[in-house]
Design a protein around this motif. Structure first.
Motif: not given
Length: 509
Positions: A356-366
């Motif tokens: 969940a956390v890496p996915l959240q940061f992926a959405l943040f950076e994208l």
């Protein structure tokens, strides 16, 4: 992957805390620059096992060619208990990654740290990490997460592969080594759920419908739903409008377990258990709930498998139902039921936040790099169209998507460190490291180091392409070792070597 959503994601991320002018470190004068120095093994107090040209890069002090002693390694203070008080007072347990980054900037690419009952040597450069991994032996030894181990021992529960070392670890690891892919049906259903929310709650801007959301709760539900499907072969309905309280309690228990782990690593758990310390009680209760949740799922899966076997195989291949990792392990019969329970529970607890956390940061950076997002989107669409429904082929045709994952794990690693205990004396940064010393590769400062990556704070999935302009420094002189393999769990033979951090650990980024 088939349905690409236009969702503006709001992720609450606070500003980084800056280090004050007061120097809290002691032991040596601060060093501000890193140097790429050779590493090797010790023989009679001198370096060996490196070419002469390579060894000239070693920093020397005093007598020409002398390897400096372990005691000369820069350190943050000799008293573990004084350091522990500082950690508590300055809340370093929640911001351990930032503490490490500041310490490397102050002391250089290697330092010793003694906090409470734990002592370690911390390193950051790829060449040094490569040397560490060359000295790990056939059975890599990692730091035992003692709070977890103490819980298993006091509850008389078997330990999974995360808590094992040596031949015992290797035997279980080989059985569990089958690659597990994320469940495609769960991912599709998650995308449909978001599409429905965008249609109902979104607003039209520039001819497109968009929605501003906090994705964290949805991503944790997605990770738990996918984990249950992969491990148990069943869906638990977390994408419904009213997900079960049981599942939400499991997520809370995982968060509480991860939150209480870091400070307990530096304290004697048995003493805390004896005095009934609230910190230990919270940690143990969280693990109890995690095991209770897993036990219920495992029993349900076992009954389902028994029922299917009793009915026979008359339905043919079309009637075969996916039984998850649990079913595969039970069918093989290579692990006892207690060991299956232990490993499934640890995989369940460790697979939610780390997804969940890496996915959240992926959405943040994208979200804050829309031009990168559009390039990734177009490449994924084209690859999916050409793959004919084959997800493996589609992934191979989308290098920017794989580059995005690597960039996220470089900038926001799911683990704080990877630890090893070398089986022989080694030399790192021209310091003697005795065999059996815990040495930690520190992932967060590694991924953000200008000595390792060009323009390290820039989110650039293209740096992982065929040219790999931004990542070439990381491999120079490291014998093909790639430090991002650590963040991906590949440099470590066991993903359990990653000391996992909780979601709020990143709140200061």
């Amino acid at each position: 992957m088939r349905s690409m959503l236009n969702i503006r994601v709001t992720v609450c991320v606070g500003a980084q805390q800056t280090c004050g002018s007061r120097n809290l470190l002691c032991g040596v004068a601060p060093r501000r620059a890193f140097s790429m120095a050779a590493a090797g093994t010790v023989a009679h107090g001198k370096l060996e096992g490196r070419k002469a040209a390579e060894s000239t890069g070693v920093r020397k002090k005093g007598v020409e060619g002398r390897v400096r002693s372990f005691e000369e390694i820069p350190h943050t203070g000799r008293s573990g208990w004084v350091n522990l008080v500082k950690f508590w007072r300055e809340d370093r347990f929640r911001h351990l990654h930032l503490h490490m980054e500041r310490t490397f900037k102050a002391l250089g690419p290697i330092y010793r740290e003694h906090v409470g009952t734990q002592s370690s040597v911390n390193i950051i450069l790829p060449l040094d990490i490569a040397e560490l991994f060359r000295s790990e032996g056939l059975h890599p030894r990692r730091m035992t997460l003692q709070p977890w181990a103490t819980h298993r021992e006091t509850r008389q529960l078997s330990k999974g592969v995360f808590l094992k070392n040596g031949e015992e670890w290797r035997a279980d690891r080989l059985i569990l080594n089958r690659e597990v892919m994320m469940s495609a049906p769960v991912a599709r259903d998650f995308s449909r759920m978001l599409q429905v929310r965008v249609g109902k709650e979104g607003r039209v801007e520039g001819g497109k419908r968009s929605l501003t959301v906090d994705p964290s709760p949805d991503l944790f539900r997605f990770a738990l739903e996918a984990s249950c499907h992969v491990l148990y072969g069943e869906r638990i309905g977390l994408f419904s409008s009213s997900p079960s309280l049981e599942s939400q309690k499991f997520i809370w228990a995982v968060e509480r377990m991860l939150a209480t782990t870091p400070p307990l690593l530096y304290l004697p758990p048995r003493l805390l258990l004896r005095i009934g310390a609230p910190l230990w009680t919270q940690h143990a209760n969280a693990w109890d709930h995690i095991f209770s949740h897993a036990e219920a799922r495992i029993q349900k899966g076992y009954r389902r498998m028994s029922s299917s076997q009793a009915q026979g195989s008359g339905a043919g291949a079309a009637g075969i139902r996916y039984t998850g990792v649990l079913g595969q392990l039970m069918e093989k019969g290579q692990l006892s039921l207690d060991l299956i329970k232990a490993n499934i529970t640890e995989l369940m607890a460790g697979g939610v936040d780390t997804t969940a956390v890496p996915l959240q940061f992926a959405l943040f950076e994208l979200g804050r790099n829309p031009e990168v997002q559009e390039r990734v989107r177009q490449q994924v669409r084209l690859s999916c169209a050409q793959a004919g429904g084959d997800p493996q082929k589609a992934l191979q045709g989308a290098p920017l998507l794989k580059g995005t994952i690597k960039e996220i794990l470089r900038l926001y690693p799911v683990g704080t460190t990877v630890q090893r205990y070398p089986i022989k004396d080694i030399v790192i940064q021209n310091y003697h490291i005795p065999a059996g010393t815990m040495v930690q590769a520190c992932l967060y400062p590694l991924g953000r180091s200008a000595d390792v990556f060009e323009d390290p704070l820039r989110f650039d999935p293209g740096r992982w392409g065929s040219n790999r302009e931004g990542g070439q420094r990381a491999e120079q002189g490291a014998g093909g070792f790639a430090p991002w393999h650590l963040a991906l769990g590949r440099g470590s033979v066991s993903g359990g070597g990653l000391l996992r951090t909780r979601c709020s650990s990143y709140s200061c980024m």
